[in-house]
Design a protein around this motif. Structure first.
Motif, PDB file in Angstrom:
ATOM      1  N   TRP A  19      39.194 -23.594   4.336  1.00  0.00           N
ATOM      2  CA  TRP A  19      38.881 -22.484   5.228  1.00  0.00           C
ATOM      3  C   TRP A  19      39.596 -22.371   6.538  1.00  0.00           C
ATOM      4  O   TRP A  19      40.010 -21.512   7.034  1.00  0.00           O
ATOM      5  N   ARG A  20      39.535 -23.505   7.222  1.00  0.00           N
ATOM      6  CA  ARG A  20      39.963 -23.470   8.610  1.00  0.00           C
ATOM      7  C   ARG A  20      41.230 -23.960   8.918  1.00  0.00           C
ATOM      8  O   ARG A  20      41.885 -23.677   9.905  1.00  0.00           O
ATOM      9  N   ALA A 181      42.970 -19.419  16.055  1.00  0.00           N
ATOM     10  CA  ALA A 181      42.403 -20.709  16.231  1.00  0.00           C
ATOM     11  C   ALA A 181      42.354 -21.164  17.750  1.00  0.00           C
ATOM     12  O   ALA A 181      41.310 -21.658  18.355  1.00  0.00           O
ATOM     13  N   ARG A 185      38.565 -21.167  17.976  1.00  0.00           N
ATOM     14  CA  ARG A 185      37.968 -22.473  17.682  1.00  0.00           C
ATOM     15  C   ARG A 185      38.171 -23.365  18.992  1.00  0.00           C
ATOM     16  O   ARG A 185      37.402 -24.154  19.469  1.00  0.00           O
ATOM     17  N   PRO A 214      39.764 -17.534   8.674  1.00  0.00           N
ATOM     18  CA  PRO A 214      38.791 -18.455   8.187  1.00  0.00           C
ATOM     19  C   PRO A 214      37.442 -17.978   7.821  1.00  0.00           C
ATOM     20  O   PRO A 214      36.894 -18.760   7.032  1.00  0.00           O
ATOM     21  N   GLU A 215      36.844 -17.125   8.558  1.00  0.00           N
ATOM     22  CA  GLU A 215      35.448 -16.898   8.564  1.00  0.00           C
ATOM     23  C   GLU A 215      35.210 -16.050   7.304  1.00  0.00           C
ATOM     24  O   GLU A 215      34.187 -15.881   7.056  1.00  0.00           O
ATOM     25  N   THR A 220      34.006 -20.945   3.470  1.00  0.00           N
ATOM     26  CA  THR A 220      33.631 -21.190   4.796  1.00  0.00           C
ATOM     27  C   THR A 220      32.187 -21.408   4.853  1.00  0.00           C
ATOM     28  O   THR A 220      31.333 -20.665   4.104  1.00  0.00           O
ATOM     29  N   GLU A 224      29.623 -20.219  10.048  1.00  0.00           N
ATOM     30  CA  GLU A 224      31.103 -19.908  10.425  1.00  0.00           C
ATOM     31  C   GLU A 224      31.344 -18.576  10.057  1.00  0.00           C
ATOM     32  O   GLU A 224      32.314 -17.903  10.745  1.00  0.00           O
TER      33      GLU A 224
END
Length: 226
Positions: A19-20, A181, A185, A214-215, A220, A224
């Motif tokens: 996911w990330r 990101a 992040r 990602p979310e 996920t 998040e």
């Protein structure tokens, strides 16, 4: 677009993703842009699933993403994107103009070679263990900042609504996850990068991009999800 009807699951391309992972996100965007339904296969990098014997048969170096399309297996996001571009020509990822095409390759490589590898889990783990946990974030911000400064200069004469004009191309697929990101992040201050900030606002208007973020992925964590 990781699910859908009308095509047997076994016939769909399978994307092994985390996911990330910004590398996986690039490919998710491409699949969305090209309108390709695919099966999402989660690989938990934190748990080390990328080093399982099963996964290493797909990608011997143990990174995500990997794509299985029928009998064809392709690993590495750049290789996957070029494969998708050749097999599925709808919504081209590369401009016809050779100069713009070269800029797309260059911008993509700045992200994939000079930014992302320096902020991945393995590097951050090593820094945390060998140098100190408090040094991880300053390291990441320095690496991203250097890359973003170069991208600002590179794209200044080419950017329109998107990185190299008013159409989405390869460079955008690399930039969007990296900027996301950096902001979400790593909490990077984007004040020094007005061009990239403007591009990020444009990406936020595109469903193909936002659905790949990602979310919004099947794996996920609940906390998040945006």
């Amino acid at each position: 677009m990781a699910s859908g009807g009308g095509v047997e699951e076994s016939k769909k391309p399978k994307l092994y993703s985390y996911w990330r992972s910004s590398c996986s996100c690039r490919v998710r965007i491409a699949l969305n842009l090209k309108g390709l339904d695919y099966e999402y296969k989660a690989v938990n990098l934190v748990k080390g699933e990328q080093f399982s014997p099963e996964y290493l048969k797909l990608n011997p170096i143990g990174y995500v993403p990997a794509l299985v399309d029928g009998d064809i297996v392709v690993a590495d996001s750049f290789a996957i994107l070029l494969y998708l571009e050749e097999k599925y020509p709808q919504h081209p990822l590369l401009p016809q103009d050779l100069q713009k095409r070269a800029i797309n390759y260059q911008a993509a490589n700045i992200v994939s070679s000079s930014i992302q590898p320096l902020q991945n889990l393995a590097v951050l783990k090593y820094i945390g263990e060998k140098v100190g946990p408090d040094e991880r974030l300053p390291w990441v911000k320095c690496c991203i900042g250097n890359g973003f400064a170069a991208l600002e200069k590179l794209l200044k004469g080419y950017a329109g609504k998107y990185a190299t004009g008013d159409e989405v191309f390869l460079a955008d697929l690399f930039l969007a996850p990296q900027i996301h990101a950096a902001i979400k992040r790593f909490k990077l201050d984007m004040t020094e990068f007005p061009l990239l900030s403007r591009l990020n606002e444009a990406y936020e208007e595109l469903p193909a991009f936002q659905d790949a973020m990602p979310e919004k992925q099947p794996d996920t964590p609940v906390e998040e999800r945006g």
